[in-house]
Design a protein around this motif. Sequence first.
Motif, PDB file in Angstrom:
ATOM      1  N   ASP A  40       0.828  -1.206   0.000  1.00 25.92           N
ATOM      2  CA  ASP A  40       0.000   0.000   0.000  1.00 25.92           C
ATOM      3  C   ASP A  40       0.865   1.260   0.000  1.00 25.92           C
ATOM      4  OD1 ASP A  40      -2.259  -1.548   0.016  1.00 25.92           O
ATOM      5  OD2 ASP A  40      -2.735  -1.225   2.140  1.00 25.92           O
ATOM      6  N   ALA A  43       2.131   1.852  -3.415  1.00 21.90           N
ATOM      7  CA  ALA A  43       1.039   2.361  -4.262  1.00 21.90           C
ATOM      8  C   ALA A  43       0.807   3.849  -3.988  1.00 21.90           C
ATOM      9  CB  ALA A  43      -0.237   1.563  -4.018  1.00 21.90           C
ATOM     10  N   TYR A  44       0.807   4.224  -2.713  1.00 25.37           N
ATOM     11  CA  TYR A  44       0.632   5.631  -2.372  1.00 25.37           C
ATOM     12  C   TYR A  44       1.779   6.475  -2.921  1.00 25.37           C
ATOM     13  CZ  TYR A  44      -3.328   4.805   0.754  1.00 25.37           C
ATOM     14  OH  TYR A  44      -4.557   4.486   1.255  1.00 25.37           O
ATOM     15  N   ARG A  46       3.496   5.870  -5.584  1.00 26.13           N
ATOM     16  CA  ARG A  46       3.282   6.003  -7.021  1.00 26.13           C
ATOM     17  C   ARG A  46       2.206   7.051  -7.312  1.00 26.13           C
ATOM     18  NH1 ARG A  46       4.057   0.445  -6.650  1.00 26.13           N
ATOM     19  NH2 ARG A  46       1.811   0.017  -6.652  1.00 26.13           N
ATOM     20  N   LYS A  47       1.124   7.019  -6.511  1.00 26.60           N
ATOM     21  CA  LYS A  47       0.061   8.006  -6.697  1.00 26.60           C
ATOM     22  C   LYS A  47       0.588   9.418  -6.450  1.00 26.60           C
ATOM     23  CE  LYS A  47      -4.022   5.218  -5.641  1.00 26.60           C
ATOM     24  NZ  LYS A  47      -5.131   5.005  -4.705  1.00 26.60           N
ATOM     25  N   CYS A  48       1.394   9.568  -5.417  1.00 31.39           N
ATOM     26  CA  CYS A  48       1.968  10.882  -5.119  1.00 31.39           C
ATOM     27  C   CYS A  48       2.847  11.345  -6.275  1.00 31.39           C
ATOM     28  CB  CYS A  48       2.779  10.844  -3.819  1.00 31.39           C
ATOM     29  SG  CYS A  48       1.734  10.749  -2.346  1.00 31.39           S
ATOM     30  N   VAL A  50       2.465  10.545  -9.374  1.00 27.94           N
ATOM     31  CA  VAL A  50       1.548  10.937 -10.455  1.00 27.94           C
ATOM     32  C   VAL A  50       0.981  12.330 -10.169  1.00 27.94           C
ATOM     33  CG1 VAL A  50      -0.700  10.433 -11.506  1.00 27.94           C
ATOM     34  CG2 VAL A  50       0.955   8.593 -11.146  1.00 27.94           C
ATOM     35  N   TYR A  51       0.588  12.574  -8.915  1.00 35.04           N
ATOM     36  CA  TYR A  51       0.069  13.889  -8.562  1.00 35.04           C
ATOM     37  C   TYR A  51       1.121  14.973  -8.768  1.00 35.04           C
ATOM     38  CZ  TYR A  51      -4.187  11.895  -6.571  1.00 35.04           C
ATOM     39  OH  TYR A  51      -5.377  11.255  -6.391  1.00 35.04           O
ATOM     40  N   ALA A 150      -2.342  16.149  -3.045  1.00 35.49           N
ATOM     41  CA  ALA A 150      -1.018  15.533  -2.991  1.00 35.49           C
ATOM     42  C   ALA A 150      -0.439  15.618  -1.581  1.00 35.49           C
ATOM     43  CB  ALA A 150      -0.081  16.195  -3.999  1.00 35.49           C
ATOM     44  N   ARG A 153      -2.129  13.094   0.565  1.00 32.23           N
ATOM     45  CA  ARG A 153      -1.645  11.739   0.263  1.00 32.23           C
ATOM     46  C   ARG A 153      -0.254  11.521   0.862  1.00 32.23           C
ATOM     47  NH1 ARG A 153      -5.344   8.633  -2.956  1.00 32.23           N
ATOM     48  NH2 ARG A 153      -7.025  10.111  -3.150  1.00 32.23           N
TER      49      ARG A 153
END
Length: 162
Positions: A40, A43-44, A46-48, A50-51, A150, A153
């Motif tokens: 997790d 994944a977070y 990676r999301k950050c 992307v943001y 962001a 997150r």
Amino acid sequence: LTQREKEIGNETTKLRQKLEVMQANANTMAQEYETKVESDLEAYKRKCSVYREQLLQKEKENAKVEQALYNERKKVLSLEHENETLINVAEEKVGNVMTSERVKSSELKRYKDQCEKYRNESAKMEQTLYNERKRVSALESENEMLLNVAEERVGNVMTLEK
């Protein structure tokens, strides 16, 4: 040993075995949970990322819009100056027409029409400038929202890492 002591010994052994099984299960569950938390967290992250990329893209778009606004403003100022020059020329021509009466009224009308045309173009450019400013404002609001998301997150990721 008495029968009761043997029973207690057997129960103690069973309880120890049960405890060992429970400890093994707890260790397995802890490892599974740790693996899930690590997954997790990745994944977070990676999301950050992307943001962050989206924020950078929005900032680039804002810079382009700002440059376009600057260029439009330069055009407006140039047209305003040209308009003023034409108005002065037209006024001078009008003065010459009145004093010399050599210039026809159609030429005067043409100058006035040209001045009006430049006034209209100037008004259109002012409207374009206004619309671009509204667009920049909307993009800035969107960037602010993305930045807040962001940051939230990243805060969540930091909390999970602890």
